[in-house]
Design a protein around this motif. Structure first.
Motif, PDB file in Angstrom:
ATOM      1  N   ARG A 162       0.859  -1.174   0.000  1.00 19.84           N
ATOM      2  CA  ARG A 162       0.000   0.000   0.000  1.00 19.84           C
ATOM      3  C   ARG A 162       0.905   1.237   0.000  1.00 19.84           C
ATOM      4  NH1 ARG A 162      -4.006  -0.239   4.971  1.00 19.84           N
ATOM      5  NH2 ARG A 162      -5.789   0.314   3.645  1.00 19.84           N
ATOM      6  N   VAL A 163       0.390   2.343  -0.540  1.00 22.11           N
ATOM      7  CA  VAL A 163       1.196   3.562  -0.626  1.00 22.11           C
ATOM      8  C   VAL A 163       0.427   4.724  -0.001  1.00 22.11           C
ATOM      9  CG1 VAL A 163       2.256   5.247  -2.166  1.00 22.11           C
ATOM     10  CG2 VAL A 163       2.420   2.816  -2.699  1.00 22.11           C
ATOM     11  N   VAL A 164       1.097   5.442   0.896  1.00 26.95           N
ATOM     12  CA  VAL A 164       0.578   6.708   1.424  1.00 26.95           C
ATOM     13  C   VAL A 164       1.434   7.826   0.854  1.00 26.95           C
ATOM     14  CG1 VAL A 164       0.108   8.119   3.464  1.00 26.95           C
ATOM     15  CG2 VAL A 164      -0.188   5.624   3.572  1.00 26.95           C
ATOM     16  N   ALA A 165       0.816   8.782   0.170  1.00 30.61           N
ATOM     17  CA  ALA A 165       1.522   9.929  -0.398  1.00 30.61           C
ATOM     18  C   ALA A 165       1.037  11.189   0.303  1.00 30.61           C
ATOM     19  CB  ALA A 165       1.280  10.037  -1.895  1.00 30.61           C
ATOM     20  N   HIS A 166       1.936  11.849   1.035  1.00 25.57           N
ATOM     21  CA  HIS A 166       1.562  13.016   1.852  1.00 25.57           C
ATOM     22  C   HIS A 166       2.108  14.286   1.191  1.00 25.57           C
ATOM     23  CE1 HIS A 166       0.918  14.494   6.242  1.00 25.57           C
ATOM     24  NE2 HIS A 166       0.738  15.488   5.396  1.00 25.57           N
ATOM     25  N   PHE A 167       1.212  15.010   0.492  1.00 28.58           N
ATOM     26  CA  PHE A 167       1.565  16.310  -0.089  1.00 28.58           C
ATOM     27  C   PHE A 167       1.611  17.365   1.010  1.00 28.58           C
ATOM     28  CE2 PHE A 167      -0.105  13.994  -3.681  1.00 28.58           C
ATOM     29  CZ  PHE A 167       0.509  14.514  -4.806  1.00 28.58           C
ATOM     30  N   MET A 168       2.373  18.443   0.776  1.00 29.84           N
ATOM     31  CA  MET A 168       2.415  19.523   1.762  1.00 29.84           C
ATOM     32  C   MET A 168       1.340  20.569   1.517  1.00 29.84           C
ATOM     33  SD  MET A 168       4.110  19.820   4.472  1.00 29.84           S
ATOM     34  CE  MET A 168       3.248  20.867   5.657  1.00 29.84           C
ATOM     35  N   GLN A 169       0.879  20.729   0.293  1.00 26.37           N
ATOM     36  CA  GLN A 169      -0.146  21.708  -0.025  1.00 26.37           C
ATOM     37  C   GLN A 169      -1.544  21.137   0.319  1.00 26.37           C
ATOM     38  OE1 GLN A 169       2.260  20.747  -2.326  1.00 26.37           O
ATOM     39  NE2 GLN A 169       3.535  22.469  -1.695  1.00 26.37           N
ATOM     40  N   PRO A 170      -2.539  22.007   0.636  1.00 27.89           N
ATOM     41  CA  PRO A 170      -2.536  23.473   0.516  1.00 27.89           C
ATOM     42  C   PRO A 170      -1.906  24.239   1.672  1.00 27.89           C
ATOM     43  CG  PRO A 170      -4.710  22.719   1.159  1.00 27.89           C
ATOM     44  CD  PRO A 170      -3.903  21.478   0.893  1.00 27.89           C
ATOM     45  N   HIS A 171      -1.302  23.537   2.623  1.00 31.72           N
ATOM     46  CA  HIS A 171      -0.541  24.200   3.689  1.00 31.72           C
ATOM     47  C   HIS A 171       0.446  25.187   3.076  1.00 31.72           C
ATOM     48  CE1 HIS A 171       2.160  24.546   7.158  1.00 31.72           C
ATOM     49  NE2 HIS A 171       1.295  23.882   7.897  1.00 31.72           N
ATOM     50  N   PHE A 172       0.646  26.323   3.771  1.00 26.89           N
ATOM     51  CA  PHE A 172       1.638  27.270   3.260  1.00 26.89           C
ATOM     52  C   PHE A 172       3.036  26.709   3.467  1.00 26.89           C
ATOM     53  CE2 PHE A 172       2.157  28.371   7.660  1.00 26.89           C
ATOM     54  CZ  PHE A 172       3.392  28.957   7.759  1.00 26.89           C
ATOM     55  N   PRO A 173       4.074  27.198   2.846  1.00 25.51           N
ATOM     56  CA  PRO A 173       4.179  28.407   2.031  1.00 25.51           C
ATOM     57  C   PRO A 173       3.264  28.391   0.811  1.00 25.51           C
ATOM     58  CG  PRO A 173       6.361  27.677   2.691  1.00 25.51           C
ATOM     59  CD  PRO A 173       5.390  26.579   3.072  1.00 25.51           C
ATOM     60  N   PHE A 174       2.787  29.565   0.472  1.00 25.23           N
ATOM     61  CA  PHE A 174       1.890  29.728  -0.649  1.00 25.23           C
ATOM     62  C   PHE A 174       2.702  29.791  -1.934  1.00 25.23           C
ATOM     63  CE2 PHE A 174      -0.525  32.055   2.812  1.00 25.23           C
ATOM     64  CZ  PHE A 174      -1.288  30.941   3.133  1.00 25.23           C
ATOM     65  N   VAL A 175       2.424  28.871  -2.856  1.00 23.59           N
ATOM     66  CA  VAL A 175       3.256  28.710  -4.048  1.00 23.59           C
ATOM     67  C   VAL A 175       2.598  29.236  -5.315  1.00 23.59           C
ATOM     68  CG1 VAL A 175       4.458  26.736  -3.046  1.00 23.59           C
ATOM     69  CG2 VAL A 175       2.419  26.342  -4.440  1.00 23.59           C
ATOM     70  N   GLY A 176       1.354  29.703  -5.227  1.00 22.22           N
ATOM     71  CA  GLY A 176       0.671  30.248  -6.389  1.00 22.22           C
ATOM     72  C   GLY A 176       1.016  31.710  -6.616  1.00 22.22           C
ATOM     73  N   GLU A 177       0.403  32.307  -7.619  1.00 21.11           N
ATOM     74  CA  GLU A 177       0.719  33.690  -7.984  1.00 21.11           C
ATOM     75  C   GLU A 177       0.377  34.663  -6.861  1.00 21.11           C
ATOM     76  OE1 GLU A 177      -1.008  34.841 -11.657  1.00 21.11           O
ATOM     77  OE2 GLU A 177      -0.069  33.228 -12.823  1.00 21.11           O
ATOM     78  N   THR A 178      -0.778  34.521  -6.246  1.00 14.35           N
ATOM     79  CA  THR A 178      -1.158  35.421  -5.164  1.00 14.35           C
ATOM     80  C   THR A 178      -0.195  35.304  -4.000  1.00 14.35           C
ATOM     81  OG1 THR A 178      -3.494  35.255  -5.771  1.00 14.35           O
ATOM     82  CG2 THR A 178      -2.999  36.044  -3.557  1.00 14.35           C
ATOM     83  N   GLY A 179       0.107  34.060  -3.625  1.00 15.37           N
ATOM     84  CA  GLY A 179       1.034  33.848  -2.519  1.00 15.37           C
ATOM     85  C   GLY A 179       2.410  34.411  -2.791  1.00 15.37           C
ATOM     86  N   GLN A 180       2.876  34.272  -4.032  1.00 15.72           N
ATOM     87  CA  GLN A 180       4.179  34.808  -4.381  1.00 15.72           C
ATOM     88  C   GLN A 180       4.173  36.338  -4.358  1.00 15.72           C
ATOM     89  OE1 GLN A 180       7.148  32.713  -5.137  1.00 15.72           O
ATOM     90  NE2 GLN A 180       5.669  31.668  -3.829  1.00 15.72           N
ATOM     91  N   ASP A 181       3.051  36.937  -4.733  1.00 14.37           N
ATOM     92  CA  ASP A 181       2.960  38.395  -4.726  1.00 14.37           C
ATOM     93  C   ASP A 181       3.043  38.981  -3.326  1.00 14.37           C
ATOM     94  OD1 ASP A 181       2.767  38.550  -7.448  1.00 14.37           O
ATOM     95  OD2 ASP A 181       0.579  38.765  -7.493  1.00 14.37           O
ATOM     96  N   ILE A 182       2.513  38.249  -2.327  1.00 12.47           N
ATOM     97  CA  ILE A 182       2.525  38.803  -0.971  1.00 12.47           C
ATOM     98  C   ILE A 182       3.701  38.292  -0.154  1.00 12.47           C
ATOM     99  CG2 ILE A 182       0.050  39.193  -0.933  1.00 12.47           C
ATOM    100  CD1 ILE A 182      -0.295  36.698   0.740  1.00 12.47           C
ATOM    101  N   GLY A 183       4.584  37.532  -0.772  1.00 13.64           N
ATOM    102  CA  GLY A 183       5.812  37.164  -0.082  1.00 13.64           C
ATOM    103  C   GLY A 183       5.782  35.768   0.489  1.00 13.64           C
ATOM    104  N   HIS A 184       6.965  35.275   0.842  1.00 10.80           N
ATOM    105  CA  HIS A 184       7.115  33.949   1.431  1.00 10.80           C
ATOM    106  C   HIS A 184       6.266  33.836   2.691  1.00 10.80           C
ATOM    107  CE1 HIS A 184       8.711  30.303   3.078  1.00 10.80           C
ATOM    108  NE2 HIS A 184       9.176  30.926   4.126  1.00 10.80           N
TER     109      HIS A 184
END
Length: 319
Positions: A162-184
């Motif tokens: 069996r496989v468990v895959a644990h993504f970090m998103q949508p937890h910040f840091p924000f990696v989209g355009e809006t998040g990048q505009d307002i900083g790390h």
């Protein structure tokens, strides 16, 4: 220190001389009130929680800090989508309740979450920790395409697990355009230079009133879900067997707590408010299931403590 010692004449004089000390006391009072609320939720909210490892799946995809309502609204993932209650309101609490004390030797855990290092070595058959070799220095996180790539590689190496895959998103840091505009971490550009090292956490900054642009931070958080969703779809399309997409916990975006009516943000540990523990449960059915066998655990690669501390700070688990 007792309240009466803190509120002495001497400390009052100190505050009059340096009003910045009052902000620290305000933060302390709000944190104390939130802790009291957390105890009340634990006493009152005793609804049954999901045991993810006891559920029927071949592949479990875990999103980090993903609300059920936003998942249902923003994605088309799953043949059926419902919700379940997580056993924790933050990652380590989820891991403790779901993994610790068990021998999950038929399962491989591919993870971008920094709390994984706390798990006992004999928990899973193998752990693929992405925090060292697969860390993205620009975004200060593990990117979702990397999780997909490494999970598929893990399946090729362990086809009978069996496989468990644990993504970090949508937890910040924000990696989209809006998040990048307002900083790390979503707030750096809104804080004075001398505050950034003290408060790198966007949800804490909103909670303590040090950042007031709630709408932009929430937009950046929603955007993180939009960023990760296509990668999750790619992964479940390419992995054979039955898949379930869920989350370790949700995220508060200004809901009021009780009995002290604070507007709360993020995912404080132990705060079992419904919006914080209600998580998606999206099932992707399969015509064929794979045969799974348990084998003794492989030796786990150790990660340098300095690397772990850096990742915890970047992801907001340390101030």
């Amino acid at each position: 220190m007792s309240m009466w010692r803190r509120y002495s004449i001497g400390n009052l004089v100190r505050v009059l001389r340096d009003p910045r000390l009052l902000r620290g006391e305000t933060r302390r009072l709000r944190d104390d009130a939130l802790e009291l609320n957390a105890r009340c939720y634990q006493l009152l909210n005793r609804a049954e929680r999901v045991d993810v490892m006891d559920e029927d799946w071949d592949n479990l995809v875990v999103l980090d800090a993903c609300r059920y309502d936003m998942f249902e609204e923003q994605t088309d993932i799953g043949d059926t989508v419902t919700s379940k209650l997580s056993p924790g309101s933050e990652s380590w609490e989820f891991m403790q309740e779901s993994f610790v004390g068990r021998q999950l030797h038929d399962t491989v855990y591919v993870t971008a979450n920094p709390h994984t290092y706390k798990l006992p070595d004999d928990t899973f058959h193998a752990v693929v920790n992405l925090l060292d070799d697969h860390w993205d220095d620009e975004h200060r996180t593990v990117m979702p395409e990397t999780v997909v790539e490494q999970t598929l590689a893990a399946f090729e190496r362990y086809p009978d697990k069996r496989v468990v895959a644990h993504f970090m998103q949508p937890h910040f840091p924000f990696v989209g355009e809006t998040g990048q505009d307002i900083g790390h971490a979503g707030i750096e550009m809104q804080l004075d230079a001398d505050e950034r090292s003290e408060e790198p956490h966007p949800w804490n900054a909103l909670f303590h009133g040090e950042v007031t642009d709630e709408e932009t931070v929430v937009d950046a958080y929603r955007e993180n879900l939009d960023v990760v969703a296509p990668h999750v779809e790619t992964l479940v399309d390419r992995l054979p067997g039955k898949s379930v997409v869920t989350a370790d916990h949700g995220n508060l975006v200004g809901e009021r707590t009780y009995p002290i009516p604070l507007r709360a943000y993020g995912h404080p540990g132990g705060l079992h408010k419904r919006e914080l523990i209600e998580v998606p449960w999206a099932t992707v059915e399969a015509d064929e299931r794979r045969a799974v066998t348990a084998e003794p655990p492989e030796a786990r690669e150790e990660i340098d403590e300095g690397v772990i501390e850096d990742r915890l700070k970047s992801l907001g688990y340390r101030e």
